[in-house]
Design an enzyme around this catalytic site. Structure first.
Site: not given
Length: 355
Positions: A53-54, A115, A134, A168-169, A224, A269-270
């Site tokens: 995801e990242d 995340h 999480h 989230n980030d 985000n 998103d990122n």
């Protein structure tokens, strides 16, 4: 008369529902199809099967991947396995990923659900990796010290705070200090779903340090990704469901002043910021409906944007890579190093390309 009033109320409710459905579909870009844009040499990264995801690349070419995210309402191909942090050395001719061992007596690896990630290097060149976690669908930030020779992560601290209900980030500005996006106001998954569906735009950005925690910006429709310019003067924030990137001026007291907003036709998103050029590389979802309502027969596509000269009157936006989901599903992040591009996804594979 009663029937007339009842009929009127039903009509009003149906009209509201229809308008809301249209707005919801617009926010998710539900009918958008991506136009393919290929790169000359792309390969799926072996060992990443449940998303990355990242990711974060150090100046020396070591890349950290956050893998195995389980997120409410989002597909997971291995829902019972804990997440991992993987490492790849981009200086190698044929780089491969390896799992970093996480040490520390008080850290529960079995509930690890990573995340967003961010790194901070101090004046002694010690590298700290901050990871949004999480466990049991709560929100924490785990602080690790990267032990390069041992290829391991030493867990130092778990950070929680009432102003960090749905992180989230993050963008680290110290070993225990960071900017964070809350993608929802609520922490409860059920309330989150209604918040998103109704488009309440209650998410925000928070600055955290051991001495001070404060909300700096709010009113986002799913805040985000977040990144900081190489000179440390600007902060970039993506607003996923509004299809926007916001540019803020960062002040010495850590507060933020809005400067400008860029609009897109994709769900941004990122953000990764090229430390050399200052360009923004953004992982995007061309069609958000396919992310949140997964169908293996009609999977979500992937899209990577490069934004040059973002502070100018006319930033240059380029679609560097785009694909309909046959190769890569649900891109969330993209980052570059010496002519190489890494692309991660929320729950699928990861890609390594030549530029």
């Amino acid at each position: 008369m009663a029937k007339l009033i009842g009929l009127t109320l039903v009509g009003l409710l149906l009209a509201f529902y229809k308008n809301h459905q249209s707005s919801y579909q617009t926010r998710l870009a539900a009918f958008r199809e991506v136009t393919p844009v290929e790169l000359p040499n792309c390969n799926l990264i072996k060992g990443i099967e449940t998303g990355a995801e990242d990711l974060e690349i150090l100046p020396n070419g070591l890349a950290f991947f956050s893998t195995g995210l389980k997120y409410p309402g989002i597909k997971s191909f291995d829902p019972n396995a804990p997440g991992k942090i993987l490492l790849m050395d981009l200086n190698e001719k044929n780089p491969a990923v390896l799992e970093l061992e996480m040490t520390g007596n008080k850290f529960d690896k079995s509930s690890f659900n990573p995340h967003g990630v961010s790194t901070f290097t101090d004046e002694d060149n010690a590298v700290y990796l901050l990871v949004v976690n999480h466990p049991d669908f709560k929100s924490t930030v785990e602080v690790f010290k990267f032990q390069e020779e041992e290829r391991s992560l030493l867990h130092l601290r778990t950070i929680t705070h009432e102003l960090l209900p749905s992180i989230n980030d993050i963008a680290a500005v110290g070993p225990e200090s960071f900017y964070a996006t809350n993608d929802h106001y609520f922490a409860d998954p059920y309330l989150k779903s209604w918040e998103m569906y109704l488009g309440l735009s209650w998410s925000n950005v928070v600055y955290y340090s051991p001495d001070k925690v404060q909300v700096l910006a709010e009113g986002f429709d799913f805040a985000n990704g977040i990144g900081i310019s190489p000179d440390g003067k600007h902060v970039y924030i993506t607003e996923l469901l509004a299809h926007k990137i916001h540019v803020y001026e960062k002040h010495a007291n850590w507060t933020l002043t809005p400067l400008k907003t860029l609009n897109f036709d994709t769900l941004v998103d990122n953000i990764s910021v090229d430390p050399v050029t200052g360009d923004l590389w953004v992982g995007c979802h061309p069609n958000g409906m396919r992310i949140f309502f997964y169908d293996a027969e009609n999977p979500p596509g992937s899209e990577v944007l490069r934004i040059q000269n973002i502070l100018s009157e006319e930033p240059k936006v380029t679609v560097v890579y785009a694909e309909n989901g046959t190769v890569l599903q649900g891109s969330t992040v993209a980052s570059v190093y010496k002519g190489k591009l890494l692309v991660g996804t929320v729950y699928h594979r990861a890609l390594y390309c030549d530029l």
